[in-house]
Design a protein around this motif. Structure first.
Motif, PDB file in Angstrom:
ATOM      1  N   GLN A  35      66.699 119.582  33.857  1.00  0.00           N
ATOM      2  CA  GLN A  35      66.636 118.388  34.674  1.00  0.00           C
ATOM      3  C   GLN A  35      66.694 118.777  36.140  1.00  0.00           C
ATOM      4  OE1 GLN A  35      69.228 118.405  32.147  1.00  0.00           O
ATOM      5  NE2 GLN A  35      70.308 119.839  33.415  1.00  0.00           N
ATOM      6  N   SER A  36      66.162 117.898  36.984  1.00  0.00           N
ATOM      7  CA  SER A  36      66.179 118.206  38.411  1.00  0.00           C
ATOM      8  C   SER A  36      67.580 118.026  38.951  1.00  0.00           C
ATOM      9  CB  SER A  36      65.190 117.313  39.161  1.00  0.00           C
ATOM     10  OG  SER A  36      65.720 116.012  39.308  1.00  0.00           O
ATOM     11  N   THR A  39      68.884 114.247  38.579  1.00  0.00           N
ATOM     12  CA  THR A  39      68.757 113.515  37.327  1.00  0.00           C
ATOM     13  C   THR A  39      69.571 114.203  36.249  1.00  0.00           C
ATOM     14  OG1 THR A  39      66.760 114.749  36.732  1.00  0.00           O
ATOM     15  CG2 THR A  39      66.446 112.675  37.918  1.00  0.00           C
ATOM     16  N   SER A  79      65.099 114.419  32.813  1.00  0.00           N
ATOM     17  CA  SER A  79      64.839 113.829  34.132  1.00  0.00           C
ATOM     18  C   SER A  79      65.134 112.330  34.143  1.00  0.00           C
ATOM     19  CB  SER A  79      63.391 114.099  34.568  1.00  0.00           C
ATOM     20  OG  SER A  79      63.154 115.475  34.677  1.00  0.00           O
ATOM     21  N   ASN A 366      56.659 105.717  34.987  1.00  0.00           N
ATOM     22  CA  ASN A 366      56.505 106.011  36.411  1.00  0.00           C
ATOM     23  C   ASN A 366      57.587 105.303  37.223  1.00  0.00           C
ATOM     24  OD1 ASN A 366      53.634 107.410  36.607  1.00  0.00           O
ATOM     25  ND2 ASN A 366      53.417 105.679  35.189  1.00  0.00           N
ATOM     26  N   LYS A 413      60.723 109.660  46.549  1.00  0.00           N
ATOM     27  CA  LYS A 413      60.629 110.474  45.344  1.00  0.00           C
ATOM     28  C   LYS A 413      59.837 109.740  44.267  1.00  0.00           C
ATOM     29  CE  LYS A 413      63.261 112.703  41.666  1.00  0.00           C
ATOM     30  NZ  LYS A 413      64.510 112.678  40.906  1.00  0.00           N
ATOM     31  N   TYR A 414      58.990 110.502  43.557  1.00  0.00           N
ATOM     32  CA  TYR A 414      58.222 109.965  42.429  1.00  0.00           C
ATOM     33  C   TYR A 414      58.561 110.760  41.173  1.00  0.00           C
ATOM     34  CZ  TYR A 414      54.347 109.592  39.145  1.00  0.00           C
ATOM     35  OH  TYR A 414      53.604 109.442  38.008  1.00  0.00           O
ATOM     36  N   THR A 415      58.758 110.071  40.062  1.00  0.00           N
ATOM     37  CA  THR A 415      58.970 110.701  38.762  1.00  0.00           C
ATOM     38  C   THR A 415      57.941 110.155  37.790  1.00  0.00           C
ATOM     39  OG1 THR A 415      61.353 110.903  39.160  1.00  0.00           O
ATOM     40  CG2 THR A 415      60.604 111.129  36.892  1.00  0.00           C
ATOM     41  N   TYR A 417      56.649 110.486  33.767  1.00  0.00           N
ATOM     42  CA  TYR A 417      56.798 111.007  32.407  1.00  0.00           C
ATOM     43  C   TYR A 417      55.400 110.992  31.793  1.00  0.00           C
ATOM     44  CZ  TYR A 417      61.634 109.773  33.498  1.00  0.00           C
ATOM     45  OH  TYR A 417      62.853 109.650  34.099  1.00  0.00           O
ATOM     46  N   THR A 423      57.009 116.319  32.242  1.00  0.00           N
ATOM     47  CA  THR A 423      57.558 115.479  33.305  1.00  0.00           C
ATOM     48  C   THR A 423      57.238 116.103  34.653  1.00  0.00           C
ATOM     49  OG1 THR A 423      59.394 114.785  31.879  1.00  0.00           O
ATOM     50  CG2 THR A 423      59.642 114.416  34.243  1.00  0.00           C
ATOM     51  N   THR A 425      57.922 115.617  38.923  1.00  0.00           N
ATOM     52  CA  THR A 425      58.630 114.943  40.010  1.00  0.00           C
ATOM     53  C   THR A 425      58.157 115.513  41.339  1.00  0.00           C
ATOM     54  OG1 THR A 425      60.482 116.511  39.955  1.00  0.00           O
ATOM     55  CG2 THR A 425      60.686 114.535  38.608  1.00  0.00           C
ATOM     56  N   LEU A 427      58.887 115.019  45.721  1.00  0.00           N
ATOM     57  CA  LEU A 427      59.819 114.475  46.711  1.00  0.00           C
ATOM     58  C   LEU A 427      59.394 114.889  48.106  1.00  0.00           C
ATOM     59  CD1 LEU A 427      63.669 114.401  46.571  1.00  0.00           C
ATOM     60  CD2 LEU A 427      62.589 115.701  48.403  1.00  0.00           C
TER      61      LEU A 427
END
Length: 606
Positions: A35-36, A39, A79, A366, A413-415, A417, A423, A425, A427
Motif C-alpha cells: 500500500q502507498s 493508504t 490502497s 476511481n 491525488k488520484y487513485t 483500481y 492499482t 496512484t 500525486l
C-alpha cells in the motif's frame, strides 16, 4: 510469532544513491498487501469458500469494492483510504459472514479471515463485530507506531505532531532550538515528513515540517525502521500524516483550549556559582533573571464536514488560531550594566492554521482527493529597558521585531483500481513558505550607520535616521518553495505483490541578508590624512584631498553588504518492491531504490 526485519539504509552520495530494503515475517496464514504511504489494506483467508466474493464498504463514505476469493482461499484489497469498513463474505447471494467495524490504518494491513463454520442445521449467516486492531500486522516488516485521532485526543501530550511522535520507541527530542525529534540517534535533520503523501520536510534546513491543526489529523504514523523502498531521503525516521475527510454525516463544532499564566509556576532565577575565584565580580550574583518569565497559551478553532453529494463528494475544513503571550528578560551576563536598554521582552506568537480536503468518489474504481493546508507563525516583540537591581522595566519601547514565517500547501491525488490486481496512484503538490522580518521603528529609506568613538569627529552627532539597532535584515521576498509529484503502480501476480514507482520534487530557496536601508555609511579615521585610503589599488585618494574634516583624517564611505542565495535542487527516485508470500508462514520483502539529485547555484549552474 516471530518477526525479523532489517532497517532500510539510505546513504547520500554526490550523484546518486542506491538503497535496498530486505525483511522477513514469520506469521500465520496471511496474504501480503502493499500500500502507498497514505493508504492501507484489508486481507484474509477464507476456509472452504474458494470462488466466493468478499465485499468491503466504508462505513462513513459508502465507498465499496468487491473481489473474488482465489483458489488458495485468499483475498486482498490494497490502497484503501484509511477509515472504518464493513467486510462481508458472500457465496452467491447468500451472506456467509461479516465483520462490522474494521479499521484500516496508514500503510498497514488489517487481517479479516473467515474460518470454517461449525456444523449446524439451518445456519444462515455469522456476524462478528471487532473494532480492535490486530496486535501484530503480519503484512508488513517495518517498525511503526500508528496513532488515530481518537487516541491523540486522549493522550496526555502537547497538541503537536512532534510531541505525539515522541511516544514511539527510540524517538527522543532533538536539538533544543528546533522542534524536531531524533530517531535512533540520527540527527534531527535526517528525517522525512509527509502529509497526505506529499513531502513537507523543511526544504532549506531539513529540520521540522509544515504542520496543521491538531484536530485535523486523522492518523499519525511514526516509522522508526525497516520501512520500504518507497520512502527515501531519510537516514532517521518518517512521520506520516493523513488528514480527516468528510463523511455522509454532517458534523460541525467549535473548540477552545486555554492554559493560563496564573496556573504556571514562576521560573527560578539563575545565579553564578560560588567558586571563590571571583568573590566580588560574579560569585553568587545574578546570571539570568527568570522570575517574571512566564506566558499563557490559547487555541480557538472550528470545524465542519459533510457530504456535498451522498456517497460521492465530501468536504472537510478545520480552522484554528493558536496564541502565546508572554514576557522574558535578557540574560544579565549578556548586558553591559545593571540596566539593559532592551532587556525586557513583551512578546506574542500567533499561529493561524487551516486544513481543507475534498474527496470525490467518481465511482468504486476511481477516487480524487484535493488537500489544502496553511501553516503560519507570526511573532511580535516589544522591548523595553530592564533594571536588574530593582527588577523593574521601563514603559518606553526601545526595540522589538515582527516576523512572519510559513505559507500554504496544496496536494492533489488520484487513485485508480484498474482491475482487482492492478492499482495506480498519482500525486502532485506544491508549497510556498515566506519569510518576513520587520524590526520596530524600521525605515527602509534610511541607510545603516556605523561609527565608534575613535572614528567620530568632535562636535558631530552620529546616528542617522535609522532607529533600529540590528545590523542585518532578511532580504525582502525571502521564501522557500517545493513542487513535484509521484506515480505508484501496484500489481498482484500470484504470491507476489509487485510495486514500482517514481517520484520527483524540486526545492527552491531565496534567502540572505542586507544592511537596513540597503546599504551603510561607514565612518572611519586614519592618523595620516595625506595617505591614500586605498593605496593598494590607487582608486581612492587621501582624506585631506577632500578638505573639511578630511584634513584631520576623518572620512566616510558607502558600503553595500548583501548576502543572497537563490538556489535550487532537483531530486528524483525510482523504486521497485516485491512482497512475496513464500508460504503461509513466511513473507519476504525485497526492495531497491535509486535516488539522484542535482544542485544548482544562483546562476542556474549545476
Amino acid at each position: 510469532m516471530t518477526r525479523i526485519s532489517t532497517a532500510q539504509a539510505v546513504r547520500y552520495l554526490r550523484r546518486s544513491t542506491l538503497a535496498m530494503a530486505l525483511g522477513l515475517t514469520l506469521a500465520g496464514p496471511a496474504a501480503v498487501m502493499a500500500q502507498s504511504n497514505v493508504t492501507g489494506s484489508i486481507f484474509g483467508q477464507v476456509a472452504n469458500h474458494q470462488g466466493s466474493t468478499v465485499t468491503i464498504q466504508n462505513i462513513e463514505t459508502g465507498f465499496a469494492r468487491s473481489v473474488s476469493v482465489d483458489d488458495t482461499g485468499r483475498y486482498r484489497f490494497s490502497s484503501l483510504p484509511v477509515g472504518r469498513y464493513k467486510v462481508t463474505l458472500q457465496d452467491g447471494q447468500n451472506v456467509v459472514g461479516s465483520r462490522d467495524d474494521v479499521t484500516v490504518v496508514i500503510s498497514g494491513g488489517t487481517e479479516v479471515s473467515f474460518g470454517a463454520p461449525a456444523e449446524a442445521t439451518n445456519l444462515g449467516a455469522v456476524s462478528v463485530t471487532a473494532s480492535a486492531l490486530p496486535a501484530i500486522d503480519v503484512s508488513s516488516v517495518d517498525t511503526r507506531t500508528v496513532l488515530t485521532s481518537e487516541q491523540l485526543q486522549k493522550l496526555p501530550v502537547s497538541r503537536s505532531v512532534m510531541a505525539a511522535a515522541l511516544l514511539a520507541p527510540g524517538v527522543i527530542q532533538g536539538s533544543s532550538y528546533a522542534d524536531a525529534p531524533s530517531f535512533g540517534g540520527s540527527a534531527a535533520s535526517e528525517n522525512a515528513y509527509y502529509i497526505n503523501g506529499y513531502a513537507v520536510t523543511n526544504p532549506l534546513t531539513s529540520i521540522g515540517m509544515t504542520t496543521l491543526p491538531f484536530d485535523a489529523i486523522d492518523q499519525e504514523q511514526v516509522l522508526t525502521g525497516g520501512y520500504g523502498a518507497e520512502f527515501g531521503r531519510s537516514t532517521g525516521g518518517v512521520i506520516n500524516i493523513v488528514t480527516k475527510r468528510g463523511t455522509n454525516e454532517w458534523k460541525a463544532g467549535v473548540y477552545t483550549i486555554w492554559s493560563p499564566e496564573s496556573l504556571r509556576s514562576e521560573p527560578r532565577n539563575i545565579h553564578f556559582a560560588n567558586t571563590g575565584f571571583y568573590p566580588t565580580t560574579t560569585d553568587g550574583k545574578l546570571y539570568q533573571f527568570r522570575n517574571k518569565t512566564n506566558y499563557y497559551t490559547s487555541t480557538v478553532g472550528a470545524y465542519a464536514s459533510g457530504p456535498l453529494i451522498k456517497d460521492k463528494l465530501f468536504f472537510y475544513v478545520d480552522v484554528e488560531q493558536n496564541r502565546e503571550n508572554g514576557t522574558s528578560v535578557l540574560s544579565f551576563s549578556n548586558s553591559n550594566s545593571t540596566v539593559a536598554r532592551t532587556g525586557w521582552n513583551d512578546y506574542t506568537y500567533k499561529m493561524p492554521r487551516w486544513a481543507a480536503k475534498i474527496d470525490w468518489n467518481i465511482n468504486d474504481n476511481n477516487i480524487i482527493e484535493l488537500t489544502g493546508i496553511s501553516d503560519k507563525t507570526l511573532y511580535d516583540s516589544s522591548r523595553y529597558a530592564f533594571n536588574y537591581a530593582t527588577e523593574t522595566h521601563g514603559s518606553v519601547q526601545n526595540g522589538g521585531t515582527y516576523t512572519k514565517d510559513g505559507g500554504d500547501l496544496y496536494v492533489g491525488k488520484y487513485t485508480g483500481y484498474v482491475t482487482d490486481d492492478l492499482t495506480v496512484t498519482a500525486l502532485y503538490g506544491t508549497q510556498k513558505l515566506q519569510h518576513v522580518q520587520t524590526p520596530w521603528g524600521y525605515d527602509p529609506s534610511c541607510p545603516y550607520v556605523s561609527s565608534n568613538t575613535q572614528n567620530q569627529a568632535p562636535g558631530l552627532v552620529y546616528g542617522g535616521c535609522q532607529t533600529v539597532t540590528t545590523t542585518r535584515l532578511k532580504l525582502p521576498g525571502s521564501n522557500d518553495k517545493t513542487y513535484g509529484g509521484r506515480l505508484d503502480i501496484e500489481y498482484r501476480l500470484g504470491d507476489h505483490d509487485l510495486r514500482v514507482g517514481y517520484d520527483r520534487q524540486t526545492a527552491e530557496s531565496f534567502t540572505g541578508s542586507q544592511y537596513p536601508g540597503g546599504y551603510g555609511w561607514i565612518y572611519s579615521y586614519q592618523t595620516d590624512p595625506n595617505a591614500a585610503i586605498d593605496a593598494g589599488h590607487g582608486v581612492v585618494g587621501s582624506p585631506a584631498a577632500a578638505g573639511g574634516l578630511g584634513n584631520q583624517g576623518y572620512y566616510v564611505y558607502r558600503y553595500y553588504s548583501t548576502q543572497s542565495a537563490k538556489v535550487k535542487t532537483e531530486q528524483e527516485a525510482q523504486y521497485i518492491e516485491d512482497r512475496w508470500q513464500v508460504s503461509d508462514r513466511w513473507l519476504l520483502s525485497l526492495g531497491l531504490r535509486n535516488e539522484q539529485f542535482t544542485n544548482y547555484n544562483g546562476d542556474g549552474k549545476k
